[in-house]
Design an enzyme around this catalytic site. Structure first.
Site, PDB file in Angstrom:
ATOM      1  N   SER A 190      17.039  -3.103 -16.281  1.00 31.71           N
ATOM      2  CA  SER A 190      16.940  -1.798 -16.928  1.00 31.71           C
ATOM      3  C   SER A 190      17.879  -1.637 -18.121  1.00 31.71           C
ATOM      4  CB  SER A 190      17.200  -0.694 -15.909  1.00 31.71           C
ATOM      5  OG  SER A 190      18.456  -0.874 -15.299  1.00 31.71           O
ATOM      6  N   HIS A 218      10.499  -1.164 -14.509  1.00 29.43           N
ATOM      7  CA  HIS A 218      10.308  -1.413 -15.943  1.00 29.43           C
ATOM      8  C   HIS A 218       9.304  -2.530 -16.233  1.00 29.43           C
ATOM      9  CE1 HIS A 218      13.663   1.265 -16.714  1.00 29.43           C
ATOM     10  NE2 HIS A 218      14.279   0.662 -15.719  1.00 29.43           N
ATOM     11  N   LYS A 249       8.271   6.423 -14.847  1.00 33.78           N
ATOM     12  CA  LYS A 249       8.500   5.785 -16.141  1.00 33.78           C
ATOM     13  C   LYS A 249       7.176   5.558 -16.866  1.00 33.78           C
ATOM     14  CE  LYS A 249      13.038   4.713 -14.833  1.00 33.78           C
ATOM     15  NZ  LYS A 249      13.859   4.050 -13.847  1.00 33.78           N
TER      16      LYS A 249
END
Ligand SMILES: *Cc1c(COP(=O)(O)O)cnc(C)c1O
Length: 402
Positions: A190, A218, A249
């Protein structure tokens, strides 16, 4: 409460207060800046000014996508805004099952379970699976929620050098015979944006009989031809036992999930405390997440565009002389060195309407303070070039690049 006491808590509060004040005095205080409006996928209004968004995790630019907004609205009309309490006692909504089936299919797994945040997911899943006498081996740069889950589990907690498979093997050899073992890592890190060496890690897990857990916060929407993440990226489907991810996200909602074998998910459904003792995702958020996975599959151009933009941004910054570490993804660290330099570069960028944020120690090691910039599928080439021009000019003035 009397804050005049000179006890440890009072001192801690005072230290933070002074640090924050010193930053405000220098106009270096970037904590929780108010975003007043989100314009399309790549611009925001901050402090009344329109800025290019280079601090978002919405990698595919899906925040505000009409199909996703519509799905959330329909779910609110059907179910309302709350969930009556925990699913096991108040009834599980059909939209929750639908979402879990969608996730399972997207991740090529038997089943999936959802929780109200990625943070809660790591905490509860690791501490449900592992306990006293077991061993968890965790990459040194893993996300805080993984670290907290490991500590909460009470298992022996060993950290191996970042993405260093020789060090992981050494530590696996030190685990006593017969002890359960779990290897856990971010798929894309990250803060650094680099990708885990999954092929070697899978080999080691098989050799030493360890479970493998990947945090795909991610990597979903970012890695793999269709955005399905780390297993698709390496063409290693079926190699990860515990496929964890967040819905906050790339997926523009909130919540977290684990996908995996049916037995594993059943076990978590009956044993993980964040599932049993905490209410489920609100229906609107569950429906938004459910629709977002479908949009990713229906609009594959976003993944290609993101890859193009990441390349453009990384190569451009490198060309200017910046150190972007080992990133190959949409997370692009722009190394500054000292905290001071990272703050100065942030300030210069924001004054020219490029919204980036710094990451300083202790979130990253001292001396490795940086901008943690991101590119999105919704950025156009000329926007990215303009941002790079501003970062480059400021970087020169501050003395980060020659
Ligand atoms: C953001 C993040 C989480 C936590 O997810 P939330 O949904 O924001 O709670 C977990 N792991 C990693 C690697 C993350 O970046």
């Amino acid at each position: 409460m009397d804050f005049s006491n000179e006890d440890a808590v009072t001192r801690r509060i005072e230290v933070l207060k002074q640090r924050a004040q010193a930053m405000r005095d220098h106009d270096f205080y970037f904590y929780n800046q108010p975003v007043q409006e989100v314009l399309g996928g790549s611009k925001v209004i901050v402090n009344g000014r329109e800025m290019g968004m280079y601090a978002s995790y919405s990698y595919l630019g899906l925040v505000g996508h009409p199909r996703i907004n519509e799905a959330a609205k329909r779910a609110i009309d059907q179910f309302g805004t709350g969930t009556h309490g925990v699913r096991t006692l108040a009834g599980s909504l059909t939209i929750h099952r639908e979402l879990e089936e969608t996730i399972a299919e997207f991740k090529h797994a038997d089943d999936a379970i959802t929780y109200t945040s990625g943070y809660a997911t790591n905490l509860t899943v690791i501490s449900t699976l592992m306990g006293r006498g077991d061993y968890v081996l965790s990459d040194k740069l893993n996300h805080a929620s993984i670290v907290d889950g490991c500590l909460m589990s009470g298992a022996e907690f060993r950290r191996f050098k970042h993405n260093d498979m020789d060090d992981l093997e050494k530590r696996l050899q030190q685990v006593p015979e017969g002890a359960a073992r779990l290897v856990v890592a971010d798929a894309v890190f990250s803060m650094d944006g680099d990708v885990i060496d999954l092929p070697k890690m899978v080999g080691l897990c098989r050799k030493y009989g360890a479970y493998l857990m990947m945090d795909e916060a991610h990597s979903v929407g970012v890695l793999g031809k269709t955005g399905r993440g780390i297993e698709e990226h390496y063409d290693l489907w079926g190699s990860v036992d515990i496929k964890m991810g967040t819905l906050s996200k790339t997926i523009p909602s909130a919540g977290g999930y684990v996908a995996g074998r049916k037995e594993l998910i059943d076990f978590l459904r009956h044993g993980s405390r964040a599932y049993i003792f905490s209410a489920a995702l609100p229906p609107g958020q569950a429906a938004a997440a459910n629709e977002a996975f479908k949009v990713i599959l229906d609009e594959p151009w976003r993944i290609e565009k993101l890859r193009h933009n990441a390349e453009l941004f990384i190569n451009g910054l490198k060309g200017l002389g910046f150190d972007t570490m080992l990133t190959s993804t949409a997370i692009v660290p722009v190394l500054c060195g000292t905290d001071e330099r990272a703050f100065a570069l942030t300030q210069a960028c924001q004054r020219q309407d490029v919204f980036v944020l710094p990451v300083v120690s202790p979130a990253v090691p001292e001396g490795l303070s940086r901008l943690r910039a991101t590119v999105l599928a919704s950025h156009e080439d000329d926007e990215i070039k303009r941002a790079m021009g501003i970062i480059g000019k400021a970087g020169k003035e501050i003395g980060i690049i020659p």
